[in-house]
Design a protein around this motif. Sequence first.
Motif: not given
Lengths: 255, 347, 443
Positions: C304-308, C314-317, C295-301
């Motif tokens: 990072l994916l969404f912020k960086k 693109a996903w958010r858009a 779960v920690l890995a998922v959250i960090i991943g």
Amino acid sequence: MSEDYILKVEHVRKTFGGIVALDDVVMGVRRGTMTALIGPNGSGKTTLFNVIAGVYKPDRGKVYFDGHDITGMPPEKIYHLGLVRTFQIPRMFKGMTVYENVLTAARNNPGESYAKSLIRSIWKRAELGIANKAVDTMKLLKILHIAKNLSSAISGGQMKLVELARGLMSDPKMLLLDEPAAGVNPTLAHEIFKFLRHLRDERGMSMLIIEHRLDILFDYVDYVYVMHRGRIVAEGTPEEVSENPVVVEIYLGEA
Amino acid sequence: MVDKTGLILGIIVAGIIAAFAAVNVSYTLDLIFFLAFYAIAALSLNLEYGYAGLSNFGKVGFIAVGAYTAGVLSAAYGVPFPLCLIAAAIAAAAVGAFIAIPTVKLREDYLGMSTIIIGEMIRILLRNTPTNSVWGGVFGLRGIKPPFDFITNTFERTIAYVGLSVVLFFFTYILLERWGNSPLGRVLKSIRDDELASKSIGKFTYRYKLLALTLGSALAGLAGALYAFYFLYLNPDTFLPLVTFLIWVMVIIGGMANNAGVVLGTAIVILINRLTQIAKDYIHLPLEPNYFQAMLVGLLIILFLMFRPQGLVPEKPVRTPAWRVLEERAPKEIDYLKEGEGGEENE
Amino acid sequence: MHLSSRAKLLIGLAIVVVLAAYVYQALGPSVWSKVTPQIPQIFIDTLLLGNLYFLIAVGITMTFTVAKFANFAHGDVATVGAYAAYLLYNFAVLSGAPNGFAVQVGLVGVVSGIILTLAYLKTKNSTLMVLGPALLVMGAVVLFACYTGANLWEATIEAMLASAVVSLLSHVLVYKPLSNRGASLVQLMVASIGVALFIRYALYEMTWYSRQYFKQEITYQNFGVQLSNFQAWIINGTLVIANTTASFASEYIPAIKIGAGGIAFTKLNALDVMFKFPQPVLSFTDLYIWSTLTVLAVIIGMTLLFKKTKIGKAWRAVANNPVLAAACGIDVDSVVNLAWLVAGALAGIGGLFWAIQTQIYPELGWMILLNAFAVAVLGGLGSFWGTFAASYILAFAEQFGVSVLAAINPQYTGYRFMIPFSVFLLVLYLKPEGLAGIKTRKA
Ligand SMILES: Nc1ncnc2c1ncn2[C@@H]1O[C@H](COP(=O)(O)OP(=O)(O)O)[C@@H](O)[C@H]1O
Ligand SMILES: [Mg+2]
């Protein structure tokens, strides 16, 4: 608030997340007039309609209709006060025919209750009256020949007319029309506006109309509000507005 | 009003049932009971989904509520059969209203998720009732008093009971047809097609949806009570979510908002079920037929939604006297088409 | 009756509090004296259950944000992963030799993977781009495991890939064509139920086939992973954690002491631990640790994916407005594919963990799905952090509730399923917009 105004919008603000769609909008529609709301795309006209018609609650401000405070009132209640709107993108009941679309829009059909609908004799008379009215309305709007078509299988212009027919079925005191003549040829557009003027003159109906084709629009309306970036930036008679430098700049800037 | 596909399929279905009847009468009676039971349930779903567009994925839960209400009242308190039927409908309606009140004003997803959860919740609750009580927990509920016990001959009694089920099916069918072919039918369809537009023409959509789910649940409860008095035994694990989806397939195959179509869909699904049961004894496939059938249910749902979303018998316009007005007036009054543009304006 | 939603929430909460107080009073000290000492254990069990809920529910949230409908097949997608891992882990090697059948499966995977990858190079189809390599890797892992013996890592990869592929295929073959045809939301939900039934009963069919032709029962089985058991005590103010599974194998068992003086690794006498130590305060297994790390890995991943990254933007858009995103030159198809893929992969891990924790059977995912729906709704349907918080809140409610039920009467633990469902109903009545609604409602 003067009695003269059937609709009053006072200091309405509406935001979506960070976007300010309406910013301190103050406007009104005089009883028995055709009033226009113009402005470039995205200026907030449809949003204002949605706020008036009860689809959105404004963040701030008030809307009054015919002496009632309708701010945040749900659309179905606003309808029963006599304020009916149409949609910019027509919203057909696409599983039903044009005729049924128009019939459904009648007010106070007793056959619409779960109990009364079971006994035909209770609602038959009312239904026949509604049917005649629907045929009249469709005839006036020249959509009678497509009455049996599925409402999803007609042209966009025809959908606009079906919207208008639905709006007229309840004999409203006021209509909110979002681009009623969009996507139809100029001849038909003129006819629609003539028809609306006829409604105003004969039935005393008030109207607030969003329209982009100012050349057509200005021949018919009594008063104009100009919206830009969520604000009312100018208002006046068609002549005044078309000479207003602010308006000219907005429209030139857009083009 | 004759629909070709529907008519042909209807004749085929009737033929198969007649063929069954010729071979084995009591098997056919059983088949007819199941047709009536499922048809009532499918019609109730048609009211909710076909007309009002509500996604009730917990139908089986409402059937279970009806079945257990009737079962407990009969087994523990000796309540007479007709009262049990009424109580079952009321109890299921109450549960339906309970779940509808918070959910029908939300997006469709919420209703779908809530109803499926409610359905499973009811089953798990029933499973966990004490086994030594009348509910019977996982061992099931026994001791339901047989209806029509004044008829001594069991065969005749079965005929009477199946006959009553068929009568109740007709009652449900007529009810649905009345609702569907009235101004109410139009309002429900308008909500299904575009709720905002429906509100904008003054329809109190919340109330209509709430009542659709409540009345639909009442009918499901009635079906459940019929089930209880047919088997005189209830087990929580017969009320699996699969039953709900079987009912959904009936509606989707048959044609939503078309009651005749839904009945046809019911017959087709039941017959496929029966025929595979029979075929199982004769043909050896490297497959477990029951599982295969459930896979088929899933596949049919997908294929119909993709290639024939309107179902075998598509929806018809709502029949009210209004059509007569149109038929009479339209031919005379479409003069503007001939005349050309703009005649009636007084400038 | 016109109540503002806030007033409704407050009244509702007040009723809940009063009810809770009443229950507290009514149950009396005999029950609470049994529950209180278990509180540390309840918390750590909440951690595990919350992790497991989160891994499933986060996928529902993800696909919801891009596809806008609740996917009823998500649980069954998880079951596929669990079964893929289970079969690999237990049957890649049979009595010391590679399983012939598994070798064939592996070969088919590799060959079809290569073909699809080549097809991608020709067509540049974004689905094949994922599908080809995924099948190739899956096949290769199977072959590798057949000759070297399967371990949990390989099983995990298999679970993720199998679920991801099924998830993607369900989107490409069913949901996408349907929404292109203008299917309504309800129709998409119904279609996902169709997919769910198809997958679930295909797995049933597989278990039947295995029983019939391989004489091998593969349903309601334990996964077969030997979990280590850890126990913890507080002795003289120091926390002692020991791996008690080892006590059967050797005289001394490894332990960690955490106290005021720092952290120290020691060994404890196994017999002492068994006979002289008091009741442990906590007991947990490897799975608690693995799932937490995952779960920690998922959250960090995800953060990072969404912020960086561009992909996250693109996903958010796409989630906000697919039409606008397409107009801005974003490859909407690929982003949506990615969402289904990631959701599937996480479901695969989730399913694997659930199977290890409980048992493997074709209904596994379906049983979890309903709880996961409760989590997703409580989280506000579509909110990542809402889902995260909701996972642990529901898990706590369930663990705490079960302890109370057990303290009243051990038979009542059968009602444990009712707990998340009841919370779910409560949320619907009091705060239908879920936890996410709390933050946005600040007008
Ligand atoms: N539901 C909504 N969510 C987010 N933004 C919206 C929504 N509705 C309108 N907007 C935004 O509000 C602004 C005004 O839009 P609109 O009222 O449709 O303009 P107009 O009708 O004048 O063309 C636009 O920037 C639009 O993107
Ligand atoms: Mg607009």
